[in-house]
Design a protein around this motif. Sequence first.
Motif, PDB file in Angstrom:
ATOM      1  N   PRO A 317      33.585  27.884  38.187  1.00 16.67           N
ATOM      2  CA  PRO A 317      33.207  26.363  38.056  1.00 16.67           C
ATOM      3  C   PRO A 317      33.470  25.487  37.006  1.00 16.67           C
ATOM      4  O   PRO A 317      33.437  24.262  36.834  1.00 16.67           O
ATOM      5  CB  PRO A 317      31.555  26.674  37.967  1.00 16.67           C
ATOM      6  N   ASN A 318      34.146  26.030  35.928  1.00 15.45           N
ATOM      7  CA  ASN A 318      34.373  25.212  34.750  1.00 15.45           C
ATOM      8  C   ASN A 318      35.830  25.015  34.807  1.00 15.45           C
ATOM      9  O   ASN A 318      36.189  24.306  33.807  1.00 15.45           O
ATOM     10  CB  ASN A 318      34.140  26.093  33.388  1.00 15.45           C
ATOM     11  N   GLY A 319      36.584  25.271  35.721  1.00 14.35           N
ATOM     12  CA  GLY A 319      38.049  25.025  35.747  1.00 14.35           C
ATOM     13  C   GLY A 319      38.825  25.457  34.597  1.00 14.35           C
ATOM     14  O   GLY A 319      39.718  25.138  34.065  1.00 14.35           O
ATOM     15  N   CYS A 320      38.461  26.997  34.649  1.00 17.34           N
ATOM     16  CA  CYS A 320      39.160  27.424  33.455  1.00 17.34           C
ATOM     17  C   CYS A 320      40.569  28.232  33.981  1.00 17.34           C
ATOM     18  O   CYS A 320      41.395  28.394  33.082  1.00 17.34           O
ATOM     19  CB  CYS A 320      38.362  28.863  32.853  1.00 17.34           C
ATOM     20  N   ILE A 321      40.640  28.244  35.097  1.00 16.39           N
ATOM     21  CA  ILE A 321      42.255  28.668  35.554  1.00 16.39           C
ATOM     22  C   ILE A 321      43.242  27.740  35.394  1.00 16.39           C
ATOM     23  O   ILE A 321      42.922  26.562  36.181  1.00 16.39           O
ATOM     24  CB  ILE A 321      41.997  29.302  36.902  1.00 16.39           C
ATOM     25  N   ASP A 322      44.277  27.956  34.905  1.00 17.65           N
ATOM     26  CA  ASP A 322      45.547  27.072  35.015  1.00 17.65           C
ATOM     27  C   ASP A 322      45.976  26.578  36.016  1.00 17.65           C
ATOM     28  O   ASP A 322      46.137  27.457  37.022  1.00 17.65           O
ATOM     29  CB  ASP A 322      46.546  27.378  33.812  1.00 17.65           C
ATOM     30  N   THR A 323      46.725  25.465  36.111  1.00 19.21           N
ATOM     31  CA  THR A 323      47.245  24.900  37.285  1.00 19.21           C
ATOM     32  C   THR A 323      48.258  25.704  38.096  1.00 19.21           C
ATOM     33  O   THR A 323      48.416  25.934  39.227  1.00 19.21           O
ATOM     34  CB  THR A 323      47.883  23.587  37.189  1.00 19.21           C
ATOM     35  N   ARG A 324      49.082  26.425  37.181  1.00 19.92           N
ATOM     36  CA  ARG A 324      50.402  27.168  37.955  1.00 19.92           C
ATOM     37  C   ARG A 324      49.602  28.264  38.450  1.00 19.92           C
ATOM     38  O   ARG A 324      50.262  28.821  39.439  1.00 19.92           O
ATOM     39  CB  ARG A 324      51.288  27.591  36.750  1.00 19.92           C
ATOM     40  N   THR A 325      48.672  29.144  37.906  1.00 24.95           N
ATOM     41  CA  THR A 325      47.892  30.037  38.660  1.00 24.95           C
ATOM     42  C   THR A 325      47.271  29.820  39.834  1.00 24.95           C
ATOM     43  O   THR A 325      47.316  30.569  40.932  1.00 24.95           O
ATOM     44  CB  THR A 325      46.900  30.847  37.604  1.00 24.95           C
TER      45      THR A 325
END
Length: 473
Positions: A317-325
């Motif tokens: 929910p906090n958008g922790c995963i990076d864009t490439r992943t």
Amino acid sequence: MRFFTILFSFGCLVALTFTSCENAKPKNSTFAISGATLFDGTGAEAISNSIIIVREGRIECVGEQGDCSIPSNAETIDASGKYITPGMIDAHMHFSQTGFFDGRPDAMDITDEYPFPDVAAYQKQNPQRYYDSYLCSGITGVYDVGGFSWTIDLQEEAENNPKAPHVAAAGPLITPAPGAPFDLPSDRVLVNLDSEETGVKTVQYLSSLGSTGIKFWQINTRSDEYKDWVSTAAEEIRKEGNQMIAHATTLEQAKFALENGAKLLVHSVGDVEVDEEFLEMAKENGTYYNPTLIVSAGYMLAYKAAADIEPIPVNDPNGCIDTRTKELITTASQFKDHPRLTENFKERLRSFNYEEDMPEVIQYENLKTIHESGIPVVVGTDAGNPGTLHGVSIFDELEAMQSAGITAEDLIVMATKNGAESMRRGDDFGTLEVGKFGNLIILDENPSQDISNMRSLSHVMIKGNLIEVGSSK
């Protein structure tokens, strides 16, 4: 990445709604956070109405209201109704790996779409995306227990980076395997232990580079010659003042590693119940135990996504995963016709249930036995392996450990103090004590009641830098 450093003007009293102050100046280096229920990471009783002073990145005072004098220039933060713990430690991860099969072509070769040399170069050149993911997940220290030799350099780089967790790294792994498709001519992850000399020189070289630990991967206990080579290398580790790490999934492997002084066992013993001999050896060595309960299930989830059966489930929910992943895992179904994904394998994947099939019962039983015997347990995800994503996987691992019968209060210590000690940084962080780094997290819900409440993370402080997690917080 949707998180940012909070800026306050001098003398502005701010509640954790973080209403902006007029005429805000560059961030102060002194903070006084008061009113929260504080768990210091030692296992001591929580302080229900706490105050903690952090100056120039270090904890200057911590205790009950009235125990600390608030400096006149401190940014005073009212955390009433909140909860504070030390920043968490992921004591088992891999910067060299991506969370999908592009980083593990041995598991499924997708190098036509993602050439491994390009993947490896990107991993080396872009560690900040993972630094961000870990901090966003409340993780202020990570232990990379195996990867390319450049991962050792991240220790100093991250230490000097105000927006990076502390890093410990072991570098390449010593193994009976002759090589792997994720090795490169110019660098390698696996060093084939083919002689006594190879072991000694590898230990000397990695120690000279500054590695924190030397890891043995897949110990071959059926060869007396190989065991002799391991023992010689282990003796060299002691001479170098380094520590032995062992990938040991059977009781026989684990006992042999303990015989040779292993300080960290990085997987569950999963074949039989641990016995008294194992427990006594581990206690005598001062060994830390990392069960890695979720990583095997992560592979199955990644395969299911690649087979276009079901996307990898992600709670972020906090958008922790990076864009490439995100791109990797959301486009996984492009490989649904891959030869690795046979019809028989797809049938097996369709029947796989994450909740029911995740860990073996024996892993749960051994974890509980080991913990109850007094052997220190750490929380480590094995992040970077397919389906086990950097940062956010810590919550799944904690919840799996709680399902094994570990109390939430004990898990707080495992995820903080024990992890820091395992990476040989217990004097610097892992607990909220005077003189240590100002590494902490602020939560909306009580983590001692249910470890799932670690997901209520709203703020993280790393080296005295306070960060709000998620734009909606």
